[in-house]
Design an enzyme around this catalytic site. Sequence first.
Site, PDB file in Angstrom:
ATOM      1  N   TYR A  46      55.730  30.100  59.934  1.00 23.93           N
ATOM      2  CA  TYR A  46      54.956  29.194  60.780  1.00 23.93           C
ATOM      3  C   TYR A  46      54.228  27.971  59.922  1.00 23.93           C
ATOM      4  CZ  TYR A  46      56.101  32.047  64.917  1.00 23.93           C
ATOM      5  OH  TYR A  46      56.680  32.595  65.809  1.00 23.93           O
ATOM      6  N   HIS A  92      60.017  33.654  70.274  1.00 18.24           N
ATOM      7  CA  HIS A  92      60.002  32.695  69.680  1.00 18.24           C
ATOM      8  C   HIS A  92      61.715  32.179  69.831  1.00 18.24           C
ATOM      9  CE1 HIS A  92      59.814  29.561  66.446  1.00 18.24           C
ATOM     10  NE2 HIS A  92      60.755  29.893  66.380  1.00 18.24           N
ATOM     11  N   THR A 126      55.949  28.191  77.375  1.00 19.47           N
ATOM     12  CA  THR A 126      55.132  29.038  76.102  1.00 19.47           C
ATOM     13  C   THR A 126      54.111  29.615  76.918  1.00 19.47           C
ATOM     14  OG1 THR A 126      55.661  27.136  74.494  1.00 19.47           O
ATOM     15  CG2 THR A 126      53.862  28.364  73.821  1.00 19.47           C
ATOM     16  N   GLU A 176      65.047  28.010  60.128  1.00 17.38           N
ATOM     17  CA  GLU A 176      64.521  29.139  60.580  1.00 17.38           C
ATOM     18  C   GLU A 176      65.585  30.295  60.488  1.00 17.38           C
ATOM     19  OE1 GLU A 176      61.492  27.527  64.204  1.00 17.38           O
ATOM     20  OE2 GLU A 176      63.344  28.759  64.742  1.00 17.38           O
ATOM     21  N   ASN A 200      53.088  35.839  73.485  1.00 12.44           N
ATOM     22  CA  ASN A 200      54.192  35.383  74.489  1.00 12.44           C
ATOM     23  C   ASN A 200      55.699  35.869  74.465  1.00 12.44           C
ATOM     24  OD1 ASN A 200      54.972  33.848  72.348  1.00 12.44           O
ATOM     25  ND2 ASN A 200      54.656  31.984  73.377  1.00 12.44           N
ATOM     26  N   PHE A 239      44.874  27.439  65.739  1.00 14.47           N
ATOM     27  CA  PHE A 239      45.175  28.809  66.044  1.00 14.47           C
ATOM     28  C   PHE A 239      46.195  29.640  64.834  1.00 14.47           C
ATOM     29  CE2 PHE A 239      48.606  25.524  67.551  1.00 14.47           C
ATOM     30  CZ  PHE A 239      49.691  26.075  66.755  1.00 14.47           C
ATOM     31  N   LYS A 275      58.696  39.194  69.411  1.00 14.60           N
ATOM     32  CA  LYS A 275      57.498  39.294  69.016  1.00 14.60           C
ATOM     33  C   LYS A 275      56.966  40.723  69.042  1.00 14.60           C
ATOM     34  CE  LYS A 275      56.225  34.324  69.312  1.00 14.60           C
ATOM     35  NZ  LYS A 275      55.458  33.405  69.916  1.00 14.60           N
TER      36      LYS A 275
END
Length: 143
Positions: free
Chosen positions: A51, A117, A93, A128, A114, A59, A11
Site C-alpha cells: 500500500y 481488495h 469501497t 500487484e 471492507n 489512514f 482481507k
Amino acid sequence: MALQRTLSIIKPDAVSKNVIGEILTRFEKAGLRVVAAKMVQLSEREAGGFYAEHKERPFFKDLVSFMTSGPVVVQVLEGEDAIAKNRELMGATDPKKADAGTIRADFAVSIDENAVHGSDSEASAAREIAYFFAATEVCERIR
C-alpha cells in the site's frame, strides 16, 4: 472484451468470518478463474510496501495495522474484463454505499474493514500480482 488478470485479496475481516469459500464462489460464478492463490500473514513491511501509494495518507497506519491483524487470502483471477468484473462484484469501497448483493454489502462492516481488495487498472494488476506471486506460481487454466 479482453482476457485479463487481476489481483484479489480477501482481507482479515472476511477471513475471520470464514466466508472465503463464499467469496471465491462468487468469482467463479461470474466467470473468473482462480489461477494462483495462497493464504499469508502479512508483515508490516509487506503490507506497507503493498500500500506504499497511500503512505502519506492519514489512514495509512491504520490500513497497515488492519492488513496485518490476521491472515489474508491473495489470489489472481483471470477472465474476460476481469478487473472491471471483480470491481463490480466487490461493490463500493464503503459497504454502506455498495449495491445489495455485492461482496462488500454482504460481508463488510465499514470502509476500513471492507472485506476485499481488487486491482483498479491493468497497470495496478500487473504490479500487484508481481508483488505477491512469482511468474511460476501463476497457472495457465486451459481446461
